[in-house]
Design a protein around this motif. Structure first.
Motif: not given
Length: 450
Positions: A49-62
């Protein structure tokens, strides 16, 4: 999503060669960490879950939630052996082997771009079958599968993105990528048309400007004769012909800076770029030139409101570049500077006194130093004078700006209030004329709504 599908995505990233630098990108590195986590034995749900949201957070910042758009964007601007070499030289037959590697990478990146969040969730669900885990997995956020329409990209960038979105296999885009990099380069120089030199903790760097001043040549009224000299020199520069550094000097508010900015907006599609250097950082000229000299684009180094006091370091740096030393003489760089004064270096009465002074602290050859300071403007190949307009010219500028905005205001009223505005505020100038038209346009809109 089957386990083999997850592994194939991971292998696609591992197999990148020419575009291997993308593995250091924050979004793609977080995605890879997620895929690695999914393929580990005895992994904990919290870690996934942490790995998933780490990825999602960086994508959203883009600024996009489309993984496909994000990867296309990274491909378009990536600096790699393929994109960086193209502008510098023609490919030989032996270099076609490099294109094969590019083709392989593009197919792998297309596979990764098709990653569906529902597939990821399905694989996580297969690893954790209890009900509490099911609720956590279902609530994981999702990204967009297909590309999303955008309207803020430059035309050449949008065409490249459209090409990727319209083809079945991304390796079909190699020819388009080759043409794109040959014409527009790569990295930030293909992404932005305007830059400013900034410093953080003593380190200088080029910062791309997302929304440069959008002024166009058509919006600039009058001063055609003065402006034509700068345009002519710019066209020679873009054509690879001998060209000059340019000094635009004269009264404030006459459109000197607007002319330079409008030229960028007119010709950026021909590979023209602009780097603005604050006066405080002129000593960084040699470093800036090293950044730009091997690029395919043509660069105008823009120094606004240029004047020197006693900062000998900045003065010496500019003088060396204007004189065209071995390092500073590069065919893809010219300097355009604006100033409100003809003599760019301040001269003091004490310096003139030094010519006949008996003071042993004064320079012996003070006249030589004074002449060197006064001659700095002469080191620019072209000097263009922008003088304050007389009353008739000022009114002509006002009427031209009003006409370009389709304002149907009585001519007598327009002229009367324009002259009054000049008396109240900054005197007659092109800037004052534009400020007046801004005001009266607002008045016109309010009067029409009542």
């Amino acid at each position: 999503m089957e386990h083999s599908k997850s592994l194939s995505m991971l292998l696609a990233l591992d197999s990148l060669s020419i575009y291997r630098g993308l593995l250091k990108d924050k979004v793609i590195s977080k995605l890879k960490a997620l895929l690695i986590c999914l393929n580990k034995e005895d992994v904990e749900l919290r870690k996934i879950v942490n790995r998933f949201n780490d990825f999602y957070f960086e994508l959203g910042k883009s600024n996009t939630l489309s993984l496909k758009d994000y990867i296309i964007n990274q491909i378009t601007f990536d600096e790699n052996p393929f994109s960086f070499k193209l502008p510098a030289m023609k490919f030989r037959d032996s270099d076609r082997v490099l294109e094969k590697a590019v083709s392989h990478d593009l197919r792998n990146l297309q596979l990764v771009s098709s990653l569906d969040p529902s597939m990821i969730k399905a694989e996580i669900s297969a690893l954790f079958i209890d009900n509490s885990a099911k609720q956590v997995i279902e609530r994981l956020p999702e990204w967009v599968i297909e590309s999303e329409p955008t309207t803020d990209s430059l035309d050449h960038i949008q065409r490249m993105k459209d090409r990727f979105n319209s083809c079945q296999q991304w390796d079909e885009c190699i020819e388009d990528l080759r043409n794109f990099h040959t014409t527009y380069g790569c990295g930030i120089y293909a992404h932005y048309i305007a830059f400013v030199w900034e410093k953080t903790e003593g380190q200088g760097y080029l910062k791309g400007i997302d929304r440069p001043d959008a002024i166009t040549l058509n919006e600039l009224v009058d001063y055609q004769s003065e402006r034509s000299k700068v345009i002519e020199n710019t066209l020679q520069f873009l054509a690879g012909c001998p060209s000059n550094n340019v000094l635009l000097y004269g009264d404030r508010g006459t459109g000197k800076s607007s002319t330079v900015k409008a030229i960028l907006n007119e010709y950026h599609n021909q590979g023209l770029r602009m780097v603005e250097i604050p006066k405080a950082y002129l000593a960084d000229f040699p470093l800036i030139i090293r950044h730009l000299m091997n690029r395919t684009q043509k660069f105008i180094i823009f120094v606004d409101d240029l004047v020197f006091g006693d900062n000998e370091e900045n003065y010496t740096s500019l003088k060396a570049v204007l004189e065209g030393g071995l390092e500073s003489k590069t065919p893809n760089i010219v300097i355009y500077a604006t100033s409100n004064r003809r003599h760019l270096v301040k001269e003091y009465f004490s310096e003139r006194a030094g010519l006949q002074s008996g003071n042993h602290n004064e320079e012996v050859h003070a006249g030589d130093s004074m002449q060197e300071k006064l001659s700095l403007a002469d080191r620019f190949g072209i000097s263009v004078v922008f003088s304050s307009p007389d009353q008739n010219r000022y009114l002509k500028i006002v009427e031209g700006i009003a006409a370009s905005r389709h304002l149907t205001i009585d001519k007598e009223r327009l002229q009367r209030e324009a002259l009054q505005w000049a008396l109240w505020y900054n005197g007659r100038s092109a800037r004052t004329a534009r400020q007046f038209v801004d005001w009266i346009e607002g008045q016109y809109i309010i009067e029409g709504s009542q």
